[in-house]
Design an enzyme around this catalytic site. Structure first.
Site, PDB file in Angstrom:
ATOM      1  CE  LYS A  79      -4.056   0.161   2.220  1.00  0.00           C
ATOM      2  NZ  LYS A  79      -5.121   0.315   3.252  1.00  0.00           N
TER       3      LYS A  79
ATOM      4  CD  GLU B 276     -17.914  -3.184  10.176  1.00  0.00           C
ATOM      5  OE1 GLU B 276     -18.005  -4.274   9.566  1.00  0.00           O
ATOM      6  OE2 GLU B 276     -17.147  -2.280   9.800  1.00  0.00           O
TER       7      GLU B 276
ATOM      8  NE  ARG C  93     -21.329  -5.569   5.963  1.00  0.00           N
ATOM      9  CZ  ARG C  93     -20.372  -5.599   5.048  1.00  0.00           C
ATOM     10  NH1 ARG C  93     -19.121  -5.750   5.421  1.00  0.00           N
ATOM     11  NH2 ARG C  93     -20.650  -5.443   3.769  1.00  0.00           N
TER      12      ARG C  93
HETATM   13  C1  TPP Z   1     -18.136  -2.785   6.327  1.00  0.00           C
HETATM   14  C2  TPP Z   1     -16.977  -1.800   6.251  1.00  0.00           C
HETATM   15  N1  TPP Z   1     -16.280  -1.532   7.374  1.00  0.00           N
HETATM   16  C3  TPP Z   1     -15.271  -0.639   7.348  1.00  0.00           C
HETATM   17  C4  TPP Z   1     -14.931  -0.014   6.178  1.00  0.00           C
HETATM   18  C5  TPP Z   1     -13.843   1.028   6.172  1.00  0.00           C
HETATM   19  N2  TPP Z   1     -12.724   0.616   5.317  1.00  0.00           N
HETATM   20  C6  TPP Z   1     -12.579   1.057   4.089  1.00  0.00           C
HETATM   21  S1  TPP Z   1     -11.252   0.414   3.326  1.00  0.00           S
HETATM   22  C7  TPP Z   1     -10.811  -0.444   4.734  1.00  0.00           C
HETATM   23  C8  TPP Z   1      -9.596  -1.293   4.766  1.00  0.00           C
HETATM   24  C9  TPP Z   1      -9.644  -2.277   3.628  1.00  0.00           C
HETATM   25  O1  TPP Z   1      -8.480  -3.080   3.691  1.00  0.00           O
HETATM   26  P1  TPP Z   1      -8.207  -4.018   2.446  1.00  0.00           P
HETATM   27  O2  TPP Z   1      -9.440  -4.749   2.093  1.00  0.00           O
HETATM   28  O3  TPP Z   1      -7.027  -4.807   2.792  1.00  0.00           O
HETATM   29  O4  TPP Z   1      -7.917  -3.021   1.252  1.00  0.00           O
HETATM   30  P2  TPP Z   1      -6.618  -2.072   1.071  1.00  0.00           P
HETATM   31  O5  TPP Z   1      -7.048  -0.703   1.574  1.00  0.00           O
HETATM   32  O6  TPP Z   1      -5.512  -2.657   1.868  1.00  0.00           O
HETATM   33  O7  TPP Z   1      -6.362  -2.073  -0.408  1.00  0.00           O
HETATM   34  C10 TPP Z   1     -11.745  -0.250   5.724  1.00  0.00           C
HETATM   35  C11 TPP Z   1     -11.688  -0.871   7.069  1.00  0.00           C
HETATM   36  C12 TPP Z   1     -15.694  -0.318   5.030  1.00  0.00           C
HETATM   37  N3  TPP Z   1     -15.471   0.290   3.848  1.00  0.00           N
HETATM   38  N4  TPP Z   1     -16.689  -1.222   5.089  1.00  0.00           N
HETATM   39 MG    MG Z   2      -5.046  -4.529   2.574  1.00  0.00          MG
END
Ligand code: TPP
Ligand code: MG
Ligand code: DXP
Length: 643
Positions: A282, A367, A395
């Site tokens: 990232k 969640e 959710r």
């Molecule tokens: C249900 C839900 N909870 C929390 C979030 C907030 N959120 C957005 S991106 C993220 C992290 C995602 O991590 P990953 O899937 O590894 O993607 P990366 O950002 O590393 O590419 C979170 C927690 C969300 N979008 N949806």
């Molecule tokens: Mg990730």
């Protein structure tokens, strides 16, 4: 012209040579840093998927083949390669959405930015292809290691693993992080795979050695299979996915374009579900992001591109108050623990985690688990404080209803980003919580209007140990303090304006909308309409004190940054009717629509939540009442004693 300038659709990628693709990858990163530093957005995640997205669009034929992004915050490169190269107004009204958008392109499918849904989407689409005989169409799902910690992803995998003819390629974009490093057993298993980089190299060597040993035949196949098993058991324990019956390719260097293409072509040729495990970074290629220990520039505001430093100070005043107050509370209450769903810093729990790490629990993007495990913690004597963004509570509604509330669990839920968030688009506005939470028996909800009420209501919330309590507040900067000038029982009186002796209006401001209500009262006063402005503070359940006050007025006007029907205004209306009061209630809230991405002020104006709009509509209601009145207004409405 730059190479990027020559790319109008994915097919244009096919003519590029390896060196040209490397140049294009650099141009993409330079564009992302230059543009997103001006607008804000998900810079880190998109810098990490440049080669991965290029490889997907070289191997698969979008939109005939379908490409689905989980959460969708990492789809900027996909947009740049599918004909959208003007990011100047990213996330602004009239500009590109920060997530996939069907209105923008036929290449975009999932607009929902709630994590862990992509595999379900992809399974559904792939099943449809299978059932309708479209066997030459593929579906590619890009899912992050963080999103893989969400339960829905495993519900989908359970449905996918048995499929034989489903043309579905799952690209696990494994950068080891959600915001912070991803937690949990699956993440650790991915770690194990991730560190087994040598697996592919050793396997490749074995294949070449065996192929040199003679013409391919049964012996060669058996020997290769035995060699591969040995390598796997020793170097890359891939049990998790293979035990699920999933074909697995990887770990692959997600920044090695040729390796990614090779893996994706193998996956495409399988003709049945397969996982391609890509290892990425990232923030790749941008030093300020790579050095950002907190979250690798997951979501930035406007920054200086050279340094990555924010142009404006911190954008999240409400969050900072919570961050401070929860530490004070936890210091005094050893039973208080905080729970986050992979958003430790964004919800403001980093200071508590720093001081009392054992009292902060990160459950991953889970969640539902957060709420039900909190019910367990409460049962066993703790008082959990679950900190979420308001929209993500949707959710976990069933878990709140049937695990927390049904069991009278003393759980406090803190909802940040409640109301209008704006630039994150339709699925991020925290506009459903008030209407949703009205339906939860025994639940108590507070909506602070400023810093002082926020601190007070947080402390009051954690003192309730026999029912769920919720404290909800908006995104962004704190408003000015709005002290009470008096009290009617538990209700704070914020302003009283004399009128010309006619109708008296009770203005109820929910949370931060109290400031709007005070301004609307002044506008009404200028028209000779008297009013009382109140903040109930605890808006659910509707209090007797508020009902008694309402009964002494001719019109109740409720201003809330949640759904205009089914929210607090509706709750007040229903409670008044149930108590036999015939006072009309006018509600000012958000429509039953999905709001387009735009700046918060633009949405407030569009949906008439500004003070002058509230005053204008309230004055209209008063005029209507006055013209219809059989008795001079301003007299307390007779209690309707009808049975
Ligand atoms: C249900 C839900 N909870 C929390 C979030 C907030 N959120 C957005 S991106 C993220 C992290 C995602 O991590 P990953 O899937 O590894 O993607 P990366 O950002 O590393 O590419 C979170 C927690 C969300 N979008 N949806
Ligand atoms: Mg990730
Ligand atoms: C994609 C996602 O859900 C988060 O990254 C969100 O966009 C962050 O929102 P804030 O910028 O309001 O923290």
């Amino acid at each position: 012209m730059s190479l990027l300038g020559r790319i109008r659709r994915p097919a244009d990628l096919h003519s590029l040579t390896g060196p040209e693709l490397e140049v294009l990858a650099k141009e993409l990163r330079d564009y992302l840093v230059d543009s997103v530093s001006k607008t804000g957005g998900h810079l880190g995640p998109n810098l990490g998927v440049v080669e991965l997205t290029l490889a997907i669009h070289r191997v698969f034929e979008s939109p005939r083949d379908r490409v689905v992004f989980d959460t969708g915050h990492q789809s900027y490169v996909h947009k740049l390669l599918t004909g959208r190269q003007d990011f100047a107004d990213l996330r602004k009204r009239g500009g590109l959405s920060g997530y996939p958008s069907r209105a923008e392109s036929e290449h975009d499918i999932v607009e929902n930015s709630h994590a862990s849904t992509a595999l379900s989407w992809a399974d559904g689409i792939a099943r449809a292809h299978e059932i309708s005989g479209q066997k030459d169409r593929h579906v590619v799902a890009v899912i992050g290691d963080g999103a893989l910690t969400g339960g829905m992803a495993w519900e989908a995998l359970n449905n996918i693993t048995e499929a034989q003819d489903r043309r579905l390629v799952i690209v696990v974009n494994d950068n080891g992080r959600s915001y912070a490093p991803t937690i949990g057993g699956f993440a650790h298993h991915l770690d194990a795979l991730r560190t087994a980089r040598g697996y592919e190299k050793v396997l490749g060597w074995g294949k070449r050695a065996l192929q040199r040993s003679g013409p391919p035949g049964r012996m060669t196949y058996d020997a290769l299979h035995g060699f591969k098993k040995g390598v796997k058991d020793v170097i890359a324990p891939q049990g998790m996915f293979e035990d699920l019956g999933m074909k697995y390719i990887g770990p692959v260097d997600g920044h090695d374009l040729a390796a990614m293409e090779f893996a994706l072509r193998r996956a495409k040729a399988f003709g049945s579900p397969v996982i391609v495990h890509a290892i990425t970074e990232k923030g790749r290629g941008y030093t300020p992001a790579m050095e950002d220990v907190a979250d690798r520039f997951h979501a930035v505001g406007v920054i200086h591109p050279e340094t990555g430093l924010p142009v404006a100070p911190s954008r999240f005043g409400w969050t900072s108050v919570f961050a401070e107050e929860i530490v004070e509370i936890a210091r005094k209450r050893s039973d208080v623990v905080a729970v986050t769903a992979a958003m430790l810093a964004p919800v403001g729990l980093a200071p508590l985690a720093e001081e009392l790490p054992e009292r902060v629990i990160d459950v991953g993007i889970a969640e539902q688990h957060a709420l039900t495990s909190a019910a367990g913690m409460a049962f066993a004597g703790l008082h959990p404080v679950v900190a979420l963004y308001a929209t993500f509570l949707n959710r976990a509604y069933d878990q709140l209803l049937m695990d927390v509330a049904l069991h009278r669990a003393g759980v406090t839920i803190v909802l940040d980003r409640a109301g209008i968030t704006g630039d994150d688009g339709a699925s991020h506005n925290g506009m459903w919580d008030l209407a949703l939470l009205r339906t939860v028996p025994r639940l108590r909800l507070a909506a602070p209007r400023d810093e002082e009420t926020m601190r007070t209501e947080l402390r009051e919330a954690v003192d309730v140990d026999d029912a769920p309590t919720v404290v909800r507040y908006p995104k962004g900067a704190l408003p000015e303090a709005l002290p009470a000038i008096g009290h009617e029982g538990t209700v704070d009186v914020l302003a009283r304006t004399a009128g010309d002796g006619g109708a008296r209006v009770l203005l109820v401001g929910v949370g931060a909308m109290a400031h709007t209500a005070v301004a609307a009262a002044a506008a009404l006063g200028a028209q000779g309409i008297g009013s009382t402005v109140v903040d109930p503070r605890w808006v659910l359940p509707v209090s007797e004190d508020l009902l008694d006050l309402a009964a002494k007025h001719d019109l109740v006007v409720v201003v809330e940054d949640g759904l205009g029907t089914g929210g607090i205004g509706s709750a007040v209306r229903d409670a008044l009717a149930q108590a036999g009061h015939a006072v009309p209630v006018q509600t000012h809230g958000l429509p039953h629509e999905f709001l387009d991405h735009a700046a918060r002020p633009q949405i407030v104006e569009q949906y008439h939540l500004q003070a002058q709009d509230v005053a204008r509509q309230a004055a209209g209601a008063v005029a209507a009442l006055t013209s219809d009145a059989e008795q001079p207004l301003g007299q307390p409405a007779e209690r309707d004693t009808r049975p």
